[in-house]
Write an enzyme that holds these catalytic residues in place. Structure first.
Site, PDB file in Angstrom:
ATOM      1  N   ASP A  39       0.757  -1.127   0.271  1.00 38.83           N
ATOM      2  CA  ASP A  39       0.250  -0.329  -0.034  1.00 38.83           C
ATOM      3  C   ASP A  39       0.939   0.799  -0.231  1.00 38.83           C
ATOM      4  OD1 ASP A  39      -2.428  -1.377   0.550  1.00 38.83           O
ATOM      5  OD2 ASP A  39      -1.566  -1.697   2.677  1.00 38.83           O
ATOM      6  N   LYS A  61      -4.269   3.671  -2.528  1.00 36.67           N
ATOM      7  CA  LYS A  61      -5.220   4.786  -3.156  1.00 36.67           C
ATOM      8  C   LYS A  61      -3.912   5.352  -3.923  1.00 36.67           C
ATOM      9  CE  LYS A  61      -8.090   7.296  -1.220  1.00 36.67           C
ATOM     10  NZ  LYS A  61      -8.807   8.036  -0.067  1.00 36.67           N
ATOM     11  N   MET A 176      -6.321   6.696  12.821  1.00 33.57           N
ATOM     12  CA  MET A 176      -6.679   7.404  12.345  1.00 33.57           C
ATOM     13  C   MET A 176      -7.951   8.606  12.992  1.00 33.57           C
ATOM     14  SD  MET A 176      -7.554   4.144   9.107  1.00 33.57           S
ATOM     15  CE  MET A 176      -7.483   2.483  10.521  1.00 33.57           C
TER      16      MET A 176
HETATM   17  N1  SAH Z   1      -1.326  -1.405  10.536  1.00 33.18           N
HETATM   18  C1  SAH Z   1      -0.525   0.082  10.752  1.00 33.18           C
HETATM   19  C2  SAH Z   1      -2.418   1.393  10.735  1.00 33.18           C
HETATM   20  C3  SAH Z   1      -3.239   1.334   9.898  1.00 33.18           C
HETATM   21  S1  SAH Z   1      -3.887   2.294  10.188  1.00 33.18           S
HETATM   22  C4  SAH Z   1       0.264   0.274  12.047  1.00 33.18           C
HETATM   23  O1  SAH Z   1       0.029  -0.695  12.986  1.00 33.18           O
HETATM   24  O2  SAH Z   1       0.831   1.074  12.437  1.00 33.18           O
HETATM   25  C5  SAH Z   1      -3.196   3.952   9.211  1.00 33.18           C
HETATM   26  C6  SAH Z   1      -3.177   4.885  10.571  1.00 33.18           C
HETATM   27  O3  SAH Z   1      -1.896   4.379  11.408  1.00 33.18           O
HETATM   28  C7  SAH Z   1      -3.088   6.199   9.655  1.00 33.18           C
HETATM   29  O4  SAH Z   1      -4.439   6.989   9.944  1.00 33.18           O
HETATM   30  C8  SAH Z   1      -2.545   7.324  11.918  1.00 33.18           C
HETATM   31  O5  SAH Z   1      -3.109   7.098  12.496  1.00 33.18           O
HETATM   32  C9  SAH Z   1      -1.878   5.837  11.878  1.00 33.18           C
HETATM   33  N2  SAH Z   1      -0.211   5.876  11.100  1.00 33.18           N
HETATM   34  C10 SAH Z   1       0.168   5.200  10.949  1.00 33.18           C
HETATM   35  N3  SAH Z   1       1.858   5.375  10.350  1.00 33.18           N
HETATM   36  C11 SAH Z   1       1.145   6.643  11.386  1.00 33.18           C
HETATM   37  C12 SAH Z   1       2.811   7.933  11.561  1.00 33.18           C
HETATM   38  N4  SAH Z   1       4.106   7.751  10.937  1.00 33.18           N
HETATM   39  N5  SAH Z   1       3.250   8.336  12.079  1.00 33.18           N
HETATM   40  C13 SAH Z   1       1.444   8.573  12.198  1.00 33.18           C
HETATM   41  N6  SAH Z   1       0.679   7.607  12.183  1.00 33.18           N
HETATM   42  C14 SAH Z   1       0.859   6.734  11.551  1.00 33.18           C
END
Ligand code: SAH
Length: 525
Positions: A39, A61, A176
């Site tokens: 992704d 996306k 999110m």
């Molecule tokens: N599987 C991922 C989460 C996916 S959902 C995990 O374990 O982190 C995607 C969300 O993760 C984003 O909308 C945000 O809320 C968070 N996220 C992912 N990377 C991030 C980052 N570098 N800094 C802040 N939030 C992050």
């Protein structure tokens, strides 16, 4: 259950962004993969670990479009697995935390595809560590809750009732959530959480553009509206958040918030970029020049056949070293074929490339240029009767060879192995980033990078509002090249090596530093 032979799908957590937070296992799986399905990645540089022939399939996306439906992603995974491939399904953070990893393994299981799961550092853990927020604390926080603002990034709807999570003595980590902030905050207040509860939003956690907003539950909506913080971001709410202001080790590093352009080619950029990144800089690598291996096989064969003749071999660049040994060790797979010759190198980086072959470098001139090298060779050796081989590229060989000849060297043979050419930067994504945002400094490392920069001025024209960079120079020759083109040298490294250059960059860029405010949005410094 009969599993499809050979094929396997690895669900791999890619961590929150900083490459160093990837697990060793994840790196191994990426390096071995026949196909990588990914992704939008916080750090696309991850894909550089893939084999050059690996098939990389983007399923995130696209601009202005919706994501590829989950069913289609699964069909892609199945098709790749059925063709016997080793597939890596790369997911941000951890695959099982708000990443639909559960759905994917269920599907693989139903289709009898073998799979393995490699966990990753989830965004909440990365963000907490890099912002200095202890998620649990003996006094303040005995529970940690991972929540999502919306289950499906496409839907933007809130399915949780946040009132149920309005408990003191815990830390809430909300993924999110920025798009749903007013509702989340309102429900937490309605649920009874005190409006003074510390709250923070951290965007692009663990990356050089990490930005944050420290606030309280009561002020969060207002403060967020006034800031530029947006997705991807994680929201922390709880008493533990109050630690973040004092523990900002990540953003306190001397080059944090500084965007710095490195002008080298991909291979060479590594070390300078690494040194700058370690100090917190956001490095834009603009490969002004590219190095292409280019040699006459006849000449190479002749030189190799006569190798024992030379008493000295001079290398002018790390590229020359790399290509020379590549060819030599293919022709003679024993390093002793070099014989007893002595080795000279222009510049520390060149010497280090030689030392990587466990060879001692006999002469590295005080200053990294051909003239100094010849002077020191004369001083130490007297060169009247010596036989020298100069391994070089198409640009920088003239001084050494002509000086050695003038000084009466017995034999000076040149072995050109590569050509340095200009790269067209018009479509490079990094050049695009530079045009849009500008940079705090450009670090020129040679006269040729200055030349390429001025030749590409059209492709590097800054947009309105972009930060105008200060021009750094690694040494007198680079400075002279800048001045010759009417470009102002902001600072020059006191000694022509990368370490001094980085120290000088830190001191130049921080000379007007005022006290950092506690709540900052450093991306727009
Ligand atoms: N599987 C991922 C989460 C996916 S959902 C995990 O374990 O982190 C995607 C969300 O993760 C984003 O909308 C945000 O809320 C968070 N996220 C992912 N990377 C991030 C980052 N570098 N800094 C802040 N939030 C992050």
């Amino acid at each position: 259950m009969s599993k499809k032979s050979n094929s396997i799908v690895y669900l791999v957590g890619a961590g929150p962004g900083d490459l160093g937070l990837l697990t060793v296992r994840a790196q191994e799986r990426i390096a071995e993969a026949d196909a990588i399905v990914y992704d939008k990645l916080a750090n696309p540089a991850l894909l550089e670990w893939a084999r050059p022939d690996a098939e990389c399939i983007y399923v995130g996306k696209c601009a202005g479009q919706h994501s590829i439906p989950q069913s289609e992603i699964q069909a892609i995974l199945l098709k790749l697995a059925e063709s016997g491939k080793k597939v890596v399904r790369l997911k941000g953070g951890d695959p099982f935390i708000f990443g639909r990893g559960g759905e994917e393994i269920e599907f693989l299981h139903q289709n009898e595809v073998t799979y393995e799961i490699v966990p990753g550092v989830t965004a909440a853990l990365g963000a907490a560590a890099y912002a200095g927020i202890p998620l649990s604390h003996r006094e303040f926080s005995s529970a940690i809750t991972f929540l999502t603002g919306h289950e499906d990034p496409e839907k933007q709807t809130l399915q949780l009732d946040f009132r149920k999570y309005a408990q003191d003595g815990s830390t809430l980590c909300i993924y999110m959530g920025v798009g749903q902030l007013p509702r989340i905050v309102t429900e937490l207040l309605e649920g009874g959480l005190n409006k003074d509860t510390p709250a923070t939003i951290i965007q692009w956690a663990t990356l050089p553009n990490q930005a944050f907003l420290d606030s309280s539950l009561g002020n969060l909506i207002k403060d967020h509206q006034a800031s530029e913080i947006g997705a991807p971001a994680i929201i922390f709410i709880g008493q533990a958040v109050r630690y973040s202001a004092r523990n900002n080790w990540f953003t306190a590093r001397p080059l944090f918030g500084k965007r710095i352009v490195v002008t080298r080619t991909r291979d060479q950029a590594g070390r300078l970029s690494h040194l700058l990144t370690a100090q917190g800089a956001d490095v834009i690598e603009l490969p002004f020049i590219k190095v292409e291996t280019e040699f006459d096989p006849q000449v190479v064969a002749e030189v190799f056949a006569e190798m024992a003749v030379y008493e000295w071999i001079i290398f002018t660049s790390a590229n020359g070293v790399r290509i020379f040994f590549d060819l030599l060790l293919k022709a003679y797979p024993d390093i002793r074929c070099l014989g007893p010759m002595r080795i000279a190198a222009v510049g520390r980086a060149t010497a280090e490339a030689i030392e990587a072959f466990n060879l001692k470098v006999d002469l590295v001139p005080q200053k990294a240029n051909g003239d100094t090298l010849v002077n020191e060779l004369i001083q130490n050796e007297g060169i009247e009767s010596i036989k020298v081989l100069v391994v070089t590229g198409n640009l920088n060989r003239k001084t050494i060879v002509s000086r050695l000849e003038e000084e009466g060297c017995a034999i000076v043979d040149t072995l050109p192995l590569y050509a340095t050419r200009q790269n067209d930067l018009k479509n490079s994504p990094e050049a695009q980033r530079y045009r849009k945002k500008g940079a705090h400094a450009i670090l020129f490392t040679s006269a040729s990078t200055v030349q390429s920069f001025s030749e590409q001025s059209e492709a590097l024209k800054l947009k309105d509002g972009a930060i105008r960079p200060a021009l750094g120079s690694i040494g007198p020759m680079t400075s002279a090249a800048l001045k010759k083109r009417g470009m102002e040298v902001a600072y020059q490294a006191p000694e022509s090596n990368l370490e001094h250059y980085v120290v000088e960059t830190i001191s130049y860029l921080n000379q007007n530093k005022t006290n950092k405010s506690k709540s900052i949005c450093p991306t727009s410094l």
